[in-house]
Design a protein around this motif. Structure first.
Motif, PDB file in Angstrom:
ATOM      1  N   SER A  53       0.840  -1.202   0.000  1.00 39.93           N
ATOM      2  CA  SER A  53       0.000   0.000   0.000  1.00 39.93           C
ATOM      3  C   SER A  53       0.875   1.251   0.000  1.00 39.93           C
ATOM      4  CB  SER A  53      -0.946   0.002   1.194  1.00 39.93           C
ATOM      5  OG  SER A  53      -0.374   0.662   2.281  1.00 39.93           O
ATOM      6  N   PRO A  54       0.371   2.328  -0.604  1.00 34.67           N
ATOM      7  CA  PRO A  54       1.142   3.571  -0.633  1.00 34.67           C
ATOM      8  C   PRO A  54       1.363   4.165   0.762  1.00 34.67           C
ATOM      9  CG  PRO A  54      -0.943   3.794  -1.858  1.00 34.67           C
ATOM     10  CD  PRO A  54      -0.873   2.394  -1.341  1.00 34.67           C
ATOM     11  N   GLU A  55       0.515   3.821   1.716  1.00 31.42           N
ATOM     12  CA  GLU A  55       0.645   4.338   3.083  1.00 31.42           C
ATOM     13  C   GLU A  55       1.689   3.576   3.895  1.00 31.42           C
ATOM     14  OE1 GLU A  55      -2.651   3.251   2.144  1.00 31.42           O
ATOM     15  OE2 GLU A  55      -3.150   5.240   1.378  1.00 31.42           O
ATOM     16  N   HIS A  56       2.154   2.438   3.383  1.00 30.05           N
ATOM     17  CA  HIS A  56       3.020   1.561   4.164  1.00 30.05           C
ATOM     18  C   HIS A  56       4.271   2.247   4.733  1.00 30.05           C
ATOM     19  CE1 HIS A  56       4.831  -2.019   5.737  1.00 30.05           C
ATOM     20  NE2 HIS A  56       5.933  -1.731   5.076  1.00 30.05           N
ATOM     21  N   PRO A  57       5.054   2.988   3.955  1.00 32.89           N
ATOM     22  CA  PRO A  57       6.268   3.601   4.539  1.00 32.89           C
ATOM     23  C   PRO A  57       5.960   4.532   5.716  1.00 32.89           C
ATOM     24  CG  PRO A  57       6.358   3.684   2.144  1.00 32.89           C
ATOM     25  CD  PRO A  57       4.983   3.213   2.514  1.00 32.89           C
ATOM     26  N   GLU A  58       4.906   5.317   5.593  1.00 33.70           N
ATOM     27  CA  GLU A  58       4.542   6.238   6.678  1.00 33.70           C
ATOM     28  C   GLU A  58       4.004   5.460   7.884  1.00 33.70           C
ATOM     29  OE1 GLU A  58       4.167   9.669   8.846  1.00 33.70           O
ATOM     30  OE2 GLU A  58       5.349   9.260   7.054  1.00 33.70           O
ATOM     31  N   GLN A  59       3.216   4.398   7.634  1.00 34.41           N
ATOM     32  CA  GLN A  59       2.718   3.553   8.723  1.00 34.41           C
ATOM     33  C   GLN A  59       3.892   2.962   9.497  1.00 34.41           C
ATOM     34  OE1 GLN A  59       0.288   0.535   6.878  1.00 34.41           O
ATOM     35  NE2 GLN A  59      -1.573   1.765   7.019  1.00 34.41           N
ATOM     36  N   MET A  60       4.894   2.483   8.769  1.00 33.07           N
ATOM     37  CA  MET A  60       6.045   1.862   9.411  1.00 33.07           C
ATOM     38  C   MET A  60       6.852   2.886  10.210  1.00 33.07           C
ATOM     39  SD  MET A  60       5.920  -1.292   9.260  1.00 33.07           S
ATOM     40  CE  MET A  60       7.516  -1.575  10.014  1.00 33.07           C
ATOM     41  N   ARG A  61       6.962   4.091   9.700  1.00 33.49           N
ATOM     42  CA  ARG A  61       7.702   5.136  10.420  1.00 33.49           C
ATOM     43  C   ARG A  61       7.040   5.373  11.784  1.00 33.49           C
ATOM     44  NH1 ARG A  61       7.463   9.967  11.954  1.00 33.49           N
ATOM     45  NH2 ARG A  61       5.503  10.511  10.971  1.00 33.49           N
ATOM     46  N   ARG A  62       5.718   5.470  11.776  1.00 32.97           N
ATOM     47  CA  ARG A  62       4.986   5.711  13.031  1.00 32.97           C
ATOM     48  C   ARG A  62       5.036   4.495  13.960  1.00 32.97           C
ATOM     49  NH1 ARG A  62       0.034   7.763   9.774  1.00 32.97           N
ATOM     50  NH2 ARG A  62       0.732   9.817   9.113  1.00 32.97           N
ATOM     51  N   TYR A  63       4.912   3.303  13.371  1.00 33.77           N
ATOM     52  CA  TYR A  63       4.933   2.064  14.156  1.00 33.77           C
ATOM     53  C   TYR A  63       6.288   1.907  14.838  1.00 33.77           C
ATOM     54  CZ  TYR A  63       3.750  -2.859  15.144  1.00 33.77           C
ATOM     55  OH  TYR A  63       3.461  -4.062  15.748  1.00 33.77           O
ATOM     56  N   ARG A  64       7.367   2.192  14.095  1.00 31.32           N
ATOM     57  CA  ARG A  64       8.718   2.126  14.668  1.00 31.32           C
ATOM     58  C   ARG A  64       8.882   3.148  15.793  1.00 31.32           C
ATOM     59  NH1 ARG A  64      10.644   1.822   9.518  1.00 31.32           N
ATOM     60  NH2 ARG A  64      10.946  -0.339   9.003  1.00 31.32           N
ATOM     61  N   ALA A  65       8.352   4.343  15.582  1.00 25.72           N
ATOM     62  CA  ALA A  65       8.442   5.389  16.614  1.00 25.72           C
ATOM     63  C   ALA A  65       7.728   4.927  17.889  1.00 25.72           C
ATOM     64  CB  ALA A  65       7.854   6.696  16.104  1.00 25.72           C
ATOM     65  N   ALA A  66       6.581   4.291  17.724  1.00 23.79           N
ATOM     66  CA  ALA A  66       5.845   3.759  18.883  1.00 23.79           C
ATOM     67  C   ALA A  66       6.626   2.608  19.525  1.00 23.79           C
ATOM     68  CB  ALA A  66       4.455   3.297  18.460  1.00 23.79           C
ATOM     69  N   ALA A  67       7.273   1.800  18.697  1.00 29.22           N
ATOM     70  CA  ALA A  67       8.048   0.658  19.212  1.00 29.22           C
ATOM     71  C   ALA A  67       9.158   1.138  20.145  1.00 29.22           C
ATOM     72  CB  ALA A  67       8.629  -0.148  18.055  1.00 29.22           C
ATOM     73  N   GLU A  68       9.738   2.276  19.846  1.00 27.35           N
ATOM     74  CA  GLU A  68      10.802   2.820  20.693  1.00 27.35           C
ATOM     75  C   GLU A  68      10.289   3.080  22.111  1.00 27.35           C
ATOM     76  OE1 GLU A  68      12.921   6.176  19.063  1.00 27.35           O
ATOM     77  OE2 GLU A  68      12.936   5.251  17.077  1.00 27.35           O
ATOM     78  N   LEU A  69       9.011   3.478  22.230  1.00 26.93           N
ATOM     79  CA  LEU A  69       8.427   3.781  23.538  1.00 26.93           C
ATOM     80  C   LEU A  69       8.295   2.533  24.417  1.00 26.93           C
ATOM     81  CD1 LEU A  69       5.522   6.110  22.322  1.00 26.93           C
ATOM     82  CD2 LEU A  69       7.753   6.818  23.225  1.00 26.93           C
ATOM     83  N   PHE A  70       8.190   1.371  23.785  1.00 26.64           N
ATOM     84  CA  PHE A  70       7.957   0.131  24.529  1.00 26.64           C
ATOM     85  C   PHE A  70       9.121  -0.854  24.369  1.00 26.64           C
ATOM     86  CE2 PHE A  70       3.778   1.917  23.734  1.00 26.64           C
ATOM     87  CZ  PHE A  70       3.174   1.808  24.973  1.00 26.64           C
ATOM     88  N   GLU A  71      10.274  -0.349  23.935  1.00 24.13           N
ATOM     89  CA  GLU A  71      11.424  -1.206  23.706  1.00 24.13           C
ATOM     90  C   GLU A  71      11.772  -1.968  24.979  1.00 24.13           C
ATOM     91  OE1 GLU A  71      15.787  -0.946  21.559  1.00 24.13           O
ATOM     92  OE2 GLU A  71      14.699   0.887  21.982  1.00 24.13           O
ATOM     93  N   GLY A  72      11.955  -3.278  24.832  1.00 22.93           N
ATOM     94  CA  GLY A  72      12.275  -4.121  25.979  1.00 22.93           C
ATOM     95  C   GLY A  72      11.054  -4.589  26.751  1.00 22.93           C
ATOM     96  N   LYS A  73       9.869  -4.088  26.394  1.00 25.98           N
ATOM     97  CA  LYS A  73       8.632  -4.489  27.086  1.00 25.98           C
ATOM     98  C   LYS A  73       7.700  -5.264  26.161  1.00 25.98           C
ATOM     99  CE  LYS A  73       8.558  -0.477  30.135  1.00 25.98           C
ATOM    100  NZ  LYS A  73       8.954   0.788  29.604  1.00 25.98           N
TER     101      LYS A  73
END
Length: 153
Positions: A53-73
């Motif tokens: 999907s054309p939205e995929h790169p932006e979705q992944m950018r946001r998902y990765r940013a959220a992942a940083e908040l819960f890293e290790g959890k």
């Protein structure tokens, strides 16, 4: 290390970035499935999405940013709906392609889970969904202690 004086090797840099991205978000496929299932992290957050999907790169950018908040959890996982092998995972969470993108959070020891279809992937939605599930889990863990305390009274 003085970065100004050294040339940066583009291949090494992109390999480093890819490796660190994988650490934040693991793509689920037959190769990574065993590692995901044997992860030391007991909470898994799956993003079901269409990588084409054309939205995929932006979705992944946001998902990765959220992942940083819960890293290790929480282990953040990407599930590409275009892979035939991922249809079983979608079926487990009772998701249809029409409901995607969607998040599913899964607690491996007791298989408790929750699902959230999304209009769009945003850092806030991911964060709120994870925090709500964590709070629900915490309340359930606190209940046996309350019972024991009340029985003593």
């Amino acid at each position: 290390m003085d970065m100004d004086k050294e040339e940066i090797d583009a291949d090494k840099m992109s390999r480093f970035i890819r490796m660190n991205e994988l650490r934040l978000v693991t793509e689920y496929n037959p190769t990574t499935a065993v590692g995901v299932l044997h992860s030391s992290l007991l909470l898994h957050l799956l993003l079901f999405t269409d990588k084409k999907s054309p939205e995929h790169p932006e979705q992944m950018r946001r998902y990765r940013a959220a992942a940083e908040l819960f890293e290790g959890k929480i282990l953040f996982i990407l599930v590409d709906i275009n892979l035939k092998s991922n249809e079983q995972v979608m079926a487990y969470f009772k998701l249809k392609k029409s409901q995607l993108p969607a998040l599913a959070i899964f607690h491996t020891p007791d298989e408790k889970h929750d699902v959230l279809p999304l209009d769009e992937v945003s850092i806030e939605r991911v964060k709120d969904f994870c925090n709500a599930f964590l709070q629900k889990m915490q309340k359930e863990e606190d209940k046996p202690e309350e019972k024991a305390f009340n029985e003593e009274l």
